[in-house]
Design a protein around this motif. Sequence first.
Motif, short mmCIF file in Angstrom:
data_model
loop_
_atom_site.label_atom_id
_atom_site.label_comp_id
_atom_site.label_asym_id
_atom_site.label_seq_id
_atom_site.Cartn_x
_atom_site.Cartn_y
_atom_site.Cartn_z
N GLU A 114 0.85 -1.20 0.00
CA GLU A 114 0.00 0.00 0.00
C GLU A 114 0.88 1.24 0.00
O GLU A 114 1.80 1.37 0.81
N THR B 90 1.17 4.76 1.04
CA THR B 90 0.56 5.67 1.99
C THR B 90 1.30 7.01 1.93
O THR B 90 2.38 7.10 1.36
N LEU C 42 -8.15 3.04 -1.29
CA LEU C 42 -9.38 2.88 -0.51
C LEU C 42 -10.52 2.56 -1.48
O LEU C 42 -10.51 3.01 -2.61
N GLU D 7 -15.03 3.00 5.52
CA GLU D 7 -13.69 2.44 5.70
C GLU D 7 -12.71 3.56 6.01
O GLU D 7 -12.72 4.62 5.37
N GLN E 147 -8.65 4.92 6.89
CA GLN E 147 -7.20 4.70 6.82
C GLN E 147 -6.52 6.06 6.94
O GLN E 147 -6.76 6.96 6.14
N GLY F 28 -11.70 -1.27 8.32
CA GLY F 28 -10.42 -0.58 8.27
C GLY F 28 -9.98 -0.09 9.64
O GLY F 28 -10.34 -0.65 10.68
N GLU F 29 -9.22 1.00 9.63
CA GLU F 29 -8.63 1.54 10.86
C GLU F 29 -9.39 2.79 11.25
O GLU F 29 -9.04 3.91 10.86
N PRO G 45 -6.17 -4.03 7.51
CA PRO G 45 -6.07 -3.34 6.20
C PRO G 45 -7.18 -3.83 5.28
O PRO G 45 -6.98 -4.72 4.45
#
Length: 447
Positions: free
Chosen positions: A14, A16, A155, A173, A175, A219-220, A244
Motif C-alpha cells: 500500500e 501511503t 481505498l 472504511e 485509513q 479498516g482503521e 487493512p
Amino acid sequence: MTVRKQRGPLLAVEETPGGLRFTALHGDEVRGQVEAPSTGNLANDLRAGLSQAQAQRLKLPKRALFLSERVSALCLELPPLAEASADEVEQLVRFELEPLIPDAGPGGVSCGWASPAGGAPGPLLTCGLPQLERQRLAAQFKSAGLLLVGLYPRLGCAQALLPLDVDQATLVEGQGAQLAVTLVVGGRVERVRVISRESQRGALEGARSLISGPVFASGELEPAVLDALETRSPSVTPVGLGLPASALGAARHAWRWPGGERVAGLGTVTKGPPVWRQGPALAAGLLLALGLAVFAADLSLAAWRDGAEARLRELERTREQGADAERARKGLLAERDALRHDLEPLREDARRQQAAGDRAQALSALLETLAAAPAGIALDRFSDGSEQAEVEGLASDGATAEAFLQSLERALALRPLVPTQREVQRTPEGFRFSASFAAPPRPPEVK
C-alpha cells in the motif's frame, strides 16, 4: 457452502502518505506487516521494505498487489450493455475515463471494473490508470524481485468483505485521515467517495449526508468515529475492523473469492492462448518445445563462441596497434553521454508525476469546496480552465457569500489562481456574488 480456491499467499503493498506498507496475506489472515519510508524511488523502496522484513524474520510472498491513489476509482452510469461484447464495454469505459485520468498520454488508459449483479446494466464501479504508468509499475516491482499481479485503489475495496446476503448497506472504511464511503445496492457498488480531512472525525463531518441505512465499519477507524456512527445509525456492524480492509478486499478479487466481484482492479499479466491438453497432441507439443529449446541453445552457444573469437581477434589488433587505452577512454565517454541522455527523460517524468499530483490535489480541493457549499448558496455559473476560473451565484446573506468566496479562493490558490475581480451586491432576490480568478503573471526570465 461456497468453496474457496486458495491461490497462494499474496503481498499487499500500500502506498501511503508516509511511505509503503507491506502486508503478507494468506486467506483472511494477516501473517506479517512491515512499514518502510518513501524516498521517491519505488523500486528502491520496495527492496528496502523486503530487506527490513528479512531483518525482522518475516517471510513475505513474491506475488504482490499494489494499492495506490494513482489508481483512480469512480462509478460510471453506462447505457444497457446486455448485447455488448467485453471489448466494446472496455472501449466505452476507457472513453469515459480518459478525461478523468491525469497524464493518460498517447498510450491511453487501462481500465477495470466490478461485475454488476447478475450482469444487469446500470452504474459500474470502475478504475483506471495510464497504460504507461501500469507498465512502469510492473517493471519496478520486477526489478525488486516481485511479480505484480494486480493494481487497486488505495481505498474502496473493502466491500468485498461484506456478507454475501447484504442487499443494501453503507460501508465506512478508514485509513489515516481518510474515509471511504461506499454504497452497495442489490449486491453492486452504486457510489464510492473518498474524503480527506485533517482528521477522521473531520472527514466524517463531510460524509454525513452520504451515510444511510445499515452501516458497516471497516479498516482503521478511530473510537470517536465509531461512536459518531453509532449515534447516526441504529445498526453499525464491524467487518474487517482494525485490519487493512482494502488490502484484504483486493486479495479476494485477485483470488476470485465470492465478494471479490464487487471490487474494481487492474491485472498486469496478459493471458496467453490455451495450451493443448490431450494425449498425442500434448506429447508432440512437448517434444517440439524441447527440440526448439535445444536448437535455440545450440545456436546461442555458437553465436556466443563466434562473437568471443571475433572480440579476441579485435583485442589482439588493438593491443598490437597500441590503441586500447584510447578506445577505452572513448567508450567511457560514450557511456557517459548515453547515461546523460537516458537520465533527462527520467527527470522529466518525475516532474510530470509531481505536476500530476499537484493537479489532482488542487482538483480534489476544488470539488470538496463546491460539494461543501452551505445551504444558502446557489450557483448560477462556474467555469474552470487551466489558467482562469469564474463563478456567479446567489446567497441568502452577505456573510454566507463572503465565506463561500473565501473557501473557493483557498482551493484555487493550489493551482495557483489568484482573485482578479470580486463583487457582492444586495438584490431583491438575495445577495448576488461574482468572482474571477487567473494565474498570476510570471516573473521575467533572467538572461
